[in-house]
Design an enzyme around this catalytic site. Structure first.
Site, PDB file in Angstrom:
ATOM      1  N   SER A 145       0.792  -1.098   0.491  1.00 35.92           N
ATOM      2  CA  SER A 145      -0.088  -0.026   0.031  1.00 35.92           C
ATOM      3  C   SER A 145       0.593   1.384   0.244  1.00 35.92           C
ATOM      4  O   SER A 145       1.680   1.233   0.390  1.00 35.92           O
ATOM      5  CB  SER A 145      -0.703  -0.288   1.508  1.00 35.92           C
ATOM      6  OG  SER A 145      -1.305   1.161   1.472  1.00 35.92           O
ATOM      7  N   TYR A 159      -1.750  -0.663  10.672  1.00 36.71           N
ATOM      8  CA  TYR A 159      -1.287  -0.493   8.686  1.00 36.71           C
ATOM      9  C   TYR A 159      -0.223  -0.321   7.715  1.00 36.71           C
ATOM     10  O   TYR A 159       0.166  -1.288   7.249  1.00 36.71           O
ATOM     11  CB  TYR A 159      -2.337  -0.377   8.388  1.00 36.71           C
ATOM     12  CG  TYR A 159      -3.149  -0.740   7.509  1.00 36.71           C
ATOM     13  CD1 TYR A 159      -3.916  -1.843   6.481  1.00 36.71           C
ATOM     14  CD2 TYR A 159      -3.350   0.070   5.712  1.00 36.71           C
ATOM     15  CE1 TYR A 159      -4.254  -1.827   4.882  1.00 36.71           C
ATOM     16  CE2 TYR A 159      -3.385   0.090   4.300  1.00 36.71           C
ATOM     17  CZ  TYR A 159      -3.887  -1.403   4.579  1.00 36.71           C
ATOM     18  OH  TYR A 159      -4.493  -1.142   2.773  1.00 36.71           O
TER      19      TYR A 159
END
Length: 254
Positions: A145, A159
């Site tokens: 990501s 995350y």
């Protein structure tokens, strides 16, 4: 030059909706047979598998909690039984879980974020390696990501950490599997709309602000990501390994 994956056999994790579903459809459109893994999105996964089968490719929907090593191994084994082997593994399963500052984060949430995003990929990849080594064009694609590069938005440190770990995992794995002809690469998507992720975790005002800063002037789509995965799964990418490809509309440059 078209991407031809005829005869290839793929397992896509987290493929019941969003980016994973788009990846499964894209691989099938290029000729691959696809095992569609899901954790909770049963209806979506079964629909994707039905669509793929309707297009003339083999497909199967496979439920599993990939943070359990036995279930991860069983999922890989089921895909191999369905298709007679495995050539492509796309580790797409992942989740933000919830936004929380590190100072306030319970131990259980930290562990869950790492498990869902990193440990699941480890268990699944470990189980798949013998089959990928047996392929003449083994491919592993990991879903990182933009958060791995910029730390993510508020409350997403865990995350961002997990997605950064996937990059390190992929680069190490690329070296480990290179002698077997298996390539390993990662994608780092930016703001991808049409997904439950942003519908759940990104307020409308924040969303508008992010999109305003994207040079290409729009949110990404799951199909934008899926097209890059299809390329990385193809013969055209055979000399690319250990890389991270940004799919972010110019939101951030390396």
């Amino acid at each position: 030059m078209e991407i031809d994956l005829a005869g290839r056999r793929a397992l896509v994790t987290g493929a019941g909706s969003g980016i994973g579903a788009a990846i499964a459809r894209a691989l099938a459109a290029c000729g691959a047979d696809v095992a569609v893994h899901y954790a909770t999105s049963r209806d979506g996964a079964e629909l994707v598998a039905k669509e793929i089968a309707g297009g003339g490719r083999r497909a199967v929907a496979l439920p599993a909690d990939l943070t359990d090593p036995d279930q991860a191994a069983a999922t890989v084994a089921a895909a191999v039984r369905a298709f007679g082997g495995l050539d492509i593994l796309v580790n797409n399963a992942g989740h933000l879980v919830g936004r929380s500052a590190i100072a306030d984060m319970p131990d259980e949430q930290w562990a869950k974020v790492l498990d869902v995003n990193v440990t699941s990929a480890f268990f699944t990849t470990r189980a798949a390696i013998p089959y990928l080594r047996g392929s003449d064009a083994g491919r592993v694609v990991l879903m990182s990501s933009l958060a791995a590069e910029n730390g993510g938005g508020a409350g997403s440190v865990a995350y961002a950490t997990a997605k950064a770990a996937l990059i390190g995992f992929g680069r190490g794995l690329a070296k480990e599997l290179a002698a077997d002809g298996v390539t390993v690469n990662a994608l780092a998507p930016g703001f991808i709309g049409q997904t439950a992720f942003h519908d759940t975790f990104t307020p409308a005002a924040a969303r508008a602000g992010i999109v305003a800063g994207i040079p290409l002037g729009r949110e990404g789509t799951p199909e934008d990501v899926a097209g890059v995965v299809a390329f990385l799964a193809s013969p055209q990418s055979s000399y690319i390994t250990g890389q991270v490809l940004d799919v972010n509309g110019g939101l951030q440059f390396r």
